[in-house]
Motif scaffolding. Structure first.
Motif, PDB file in Angstrom:
ATOM      1  N   ASP A 246      53.975  82.346  78.048  1.00  0.00           N
ATOM      2  CA  ASP A 246      54.118  81.242  77.181  1.00  0.00           C
ATOM      3  C   ASP A 246      55.391  81.470  76.070  1.00  0.00           C
ATOM      4  N   THR A 247      56.157  80.357  75.708  1.00  0.00           N
ATOM      5  CA  THR A 247      57.124  80.835  74.633  1.00  0.00           C
ATOM      6  C   THR A 247      56.597  79.700  73.338  1.00  0.00           C
ATOM      7  N   GLY A 248      55.484  79.505  73.448  1.00  0.00           N
ATOM      8  CA  GLY A 248      54.640  79.085  72.137  1.00  0.00           C
ATOM      9  C   GLY A 248      55.292  79.516  70.834  1.00  0.00           C
ATOM     10  N   GLU A 249      55.427  81.233  70.935  1.00  0.00           N
ATOM     11  CA  GLU A 249      55.647  81.522  69.589  1.00  0.00           C
ATOM     12  C   GLU A 249      57.124  81.289  69.189  1.00  0.00           C
ATOM     13  N   ASN A 250      57.984  81.119  70.000  1.00  0.00           N
ATOM     14  CA  ASN A 250      59.624  80.773  69.726  1.00  0.00           C
ATOM     15  C   ASN A 250      59.410  79.480  69.409  1.00  0.00           C
ATOM     16  N   THR A 251      58.499  78.628  69.795  1.00  0.00           N
ATOM     17  CA  THR A 251      58.534  77.095  69.351  1.00  0.00           C
ATOM     18  C   THR A 251      57.922  76.795  67.904  1.00  0.00           C
ATOM     19  N   LEU A 252      57.105  77.805  67.539  1.00  0.00           N
ATOM     20  CA  LEU A 252      56.567  77.916  66.427  1.00  0.00           C
ATOM     21  C   LEU A 252      57.565  78.117  65.385  1.00  0.00           C
ATOM     22  N   GLU A 253      58.285  79.071  65.676  1.00  0.00           N
ATOM     23  CA  GLU A 253      59.546  79.601  64.880  1.00  0.00           C
ATOM     24  C   GLU A 253      60.427  78.559  64.646  1.00  0.00           C
ATOM     25  N   GLU A 254      60.574  77.729  65.669  1.00  0.00           N
ATOM     26  CA  GLU A 254      61.632  76.832  65.582  1.00  0.00           C
ATOM     27  C   GLU A 254      61.103  75.762  64.810  1.00  0.00           C
ATOM     28  N   ARG A 255      59.849  75.391  64.852  1.00  0.00           N
ATOM     29  CA  ARG A 255      59.155  74.148  64.259  1.00  0.00           C
ATOM     30  C   ARG A 255      59.089  74.479  62.592  1.00  0.00           C
ATOM     31  N   SER A 256      58.881  76.022  62.296  1.00  0.00           N
ATOM     32  CA  SER A 256      58.977  76.552  60.902  1.00  0.00           C
ATOM     33  C   SER A 256      60.494  76.147  60.370  1.00  0.00           C
ATOM     34  N   ILE A 257      61.358  76.641  60.925  1.00  0.00           N
ATOM     35  CA  ILE A 257      62.885  76.351  60.691  1.00  0.00           C
ATOM     36  C   ILE A 257      63.051  74.686  60.358  1.00  0.00           C
ATOM     37  N   ARG A 258      62.716  74.019  61.430  1.00  0.00           N
ATOM     38  CA  ARG A 258      63.085  72.478  61.284  1.00  0.00           C
ATOM     39  C   ARG A 258      62.093  72.112  60.007  1.00  0.00           C
ATOM     40  N   ARG A 259      60.906  72.503  59.594  1.00  0.00           N
ATOM     41  CA  ARG A 259      60.219  71.993  58.530  1.00  0.00           C
ATOM     42  C   ARG A 259      60.964  72.411  57.146  1.00  0.00           C
ATOM     43  N   ALA A 260      61.395  73.781  57.379  1.00  0.00           N
ATOM     44  CA  ALA A 260      62.134  74.004  56.100  1.00  0.00           C
ATOM     45  C   ALA A 260      63.342  73.267  55.551  1.00  0.00           C
ATOM     46  N   SER A 261      64.246  72.709  56.852  1.00  0.00           N
ATOM     47  CA  SER A 261      65.124  72.078  57.001  1.00  0.00           C
ATOM     48  C   SER A 261      64.662  70.699  56.212  1.00  0.00           C
ATOM     49  N   LEU A 262      63.549  70.133  56.806  1.00  0.00           N
ATOM     50  CA  LEU A 262      63.484  68.630  56.266  1.00  0.00           C
ATOM     51  C   LEU A 262      62.893  68.713  54.900  1.00  0.00           C
ATOM     52  N   GLU A 263      62.087  69.938  54.312  1.00  0.00           N
ATOM     53  CA  GLU A 263      61.933  69.972  53.048  1.00  0.00           C
ATOM     54  C   GLU A 263      63.003  69.915  52.180  1.00  0.00           C
ATOM     55  N   ALA A 264      64.099  70.722  52.391  1.00  0.00           N
ATOM     56  CA  ALA A 264      65.374  70.793  51.853  1.00  0.00           C
ATOM     57  C   ALA A 264      66.045  69.499  51.560  1.00  0.00           C
ATOM     58  N   SER A 265      66.027  68.506  52.839  1.00  0.00           N
ATOM     59  CA  SER A 265      66.710  67.332  52.825  1.00  0.00           C
ATOM     60  C   SER A 265      65.838  66.305  52.266  1.00  0.00           C
ATOM     61  N   LEU A 266      64.526  66.527  52.367  1.00  0.00           N
ATOM     62  CA  LEU A 266      63.538  65.591  51.190  1.00  0.00           C
ATOM     63  C   LEU A 266      63.826  65.697  49.775  1.00  0.00           C
ATOM     64  N   ARG A 267      64.065  67.125  49.497  1.00  0.00           N
ATOM     65  CA  ARG A 267      64.563  67.250  47.961  1.00  0.00           C
ATOM     66  C   ARG A 267      65.953  66.747  47.669  1.00  0.00           C
ATOM     67  N   ASP A 268      66.869  66.865  48.545  1.00  0.00           N
ATOM     68  CA  ASP A 268      68.117  66.100  48.320  1.00  0.00           C
ATOM     69  C   ASP A 268      68.011  64.520  48.173  1.00  0.00           C
ATOM     70  N   VAL A 269      67.072  64.032  48.951  1.00  0.00           N
ATOM     71  CA  VAL A 269      66.945  62.706  48.651  1.00  0.00           C
ATOM     72  C   VAL A 269      66.351  62.251  47.469  1.00  0.00           C
ATOM     73  N   LEU A 270      65.436  63.077  46.969  1.00  0.00           N
ATOM     74  CA  LEU A 270      64.790  62.773  45.893  1.00  0.00           C
ATOM     75  C   LEU A 270      65.765  63.041  44.462  1.00  0.00           C
ATOM     76  N   PHE A 271      66.773  63.986  44.683  1.00  0.00           N
ATOM     77  CA  PHE A 271      67.698  64.284  43.792  1.00  0.00           C
ATOM     78  C   PHE A 271      68.827  63.064  43.817  1.00  0.00           C
ATOM     79  N   GLN A 272      68.922  62.648  45.034  1.00  0.00           N
ATOM     80  CA  GLN A 272      69.773  61.483  45.124  1.00  0.00           C
ATOM     81  C   GLN A 272      69.390  60.273  44.410  1.00  0.00           C
TER      82      GLN A 272
END
Length: 218
Positions: free
Chosen positions: A136-162
């Motif tokens: 099961d490659t679920g652990e890799n998927t969870l890690e990828e989702r964690s990275i994606r979530r952090a990226s979205l959070e940073a992008s959402l902050r960018d939007v708020l500052f925009q």
């Protein structure tokens, strides 16, 4: 009248993130354009380490929630499509159309375009190893989702500052504050994609052209 347009940075979100992301952005814009007597209410997002401010007005909250529900319904019918929500502020004025009658007209002075790319939730994959056991490659998927979530959070902050930068930089086009009761000094509308993409596109084009050609209200 000069009509300013702000195209916010596109955000790639998953279905379960739509509600919080859109709610955060809409409330942030409206709070900074309320210009009335507001009672600021801080809100902590559940999915991200972000705090934003609402006006503390029940009517605003109700209108935003209704539009979010409509938008989610559209997304479910149009999966894997980029989409846009438009928040517009306008004035309402009387226009003399003849000697005996008048019509109300909407004069738009600001458009905010919220751009979203709703992605499908990634699936957990299973693969066979060299000894034929299923891994099961679920652990890799969870890690990828964690990275994606952090990226979205940073992008959402960018939007708020925009949003904050736009509000601070663009002030000359804001009309004089009318003598209007309530938290929101100017009327506004939230437009979501319709069942027909072409209809929504035409609706957006009409709004862009309404700087010199306001909408008539019968």
């Amino acid at each position: 009248m000069n009509c300013e347009v702000c195209h916010l940075k596109e955000l790639e979100v998953e279905h379960f993130e739509i509600r919080e992301v859109v709610r955060c952005i809409l409330h942030t814009i409206i709070f900074h354009r309320a210009l009335g007597l507001v009672r600021p209410k801080e809100i902590d997002l559940e999915l991200f380490e972000i705090t934003y401010v609402q006006c503390g007005d029940l009517e605003v909250e109700k209108k935003i929630e209704e539009k979010i529900e409509q938008f989610i319904g559209w997304v479910e019918k149009h999966p894997n499509k980029k989409s846009q929500i438009c928040l517009s502020f306008y004035e309402v004025k009387n226009k003399q159309v003849s000697w005996f009658s008048k019509q109300m007209e909407r004069i738009y002075w600001e458009h905010w375009h919220i751009n979203l790319n709703v992605a499908q939730q990634p699936k957990v994959h299973s693969v066979k190893s060299h000894n034929s056991k299923v891994v099961d490659t679920g652990e890799n998927t969870l890690e990828e989702r964690s990275i994606r979530r952090a990226s979205l959070e940073a992008s959402l902050r960018d939007v708020l500052f925009q949003i904050i930068r736009f509000v601070n930089d663009k002030k000359e086009h804001v009309p004089p504050i009318p003598s209007r009761e309530g938290v929101i000094s100017f009327p506004y509308e939230i437009t979501i994609p319709s069942s027909s993409d072409s209809a929504f596109g035409m609706d957006m084009i009409k709004r862009m052209l309404q700087t010199g050609h306001p909408t008539m209200l019968s």
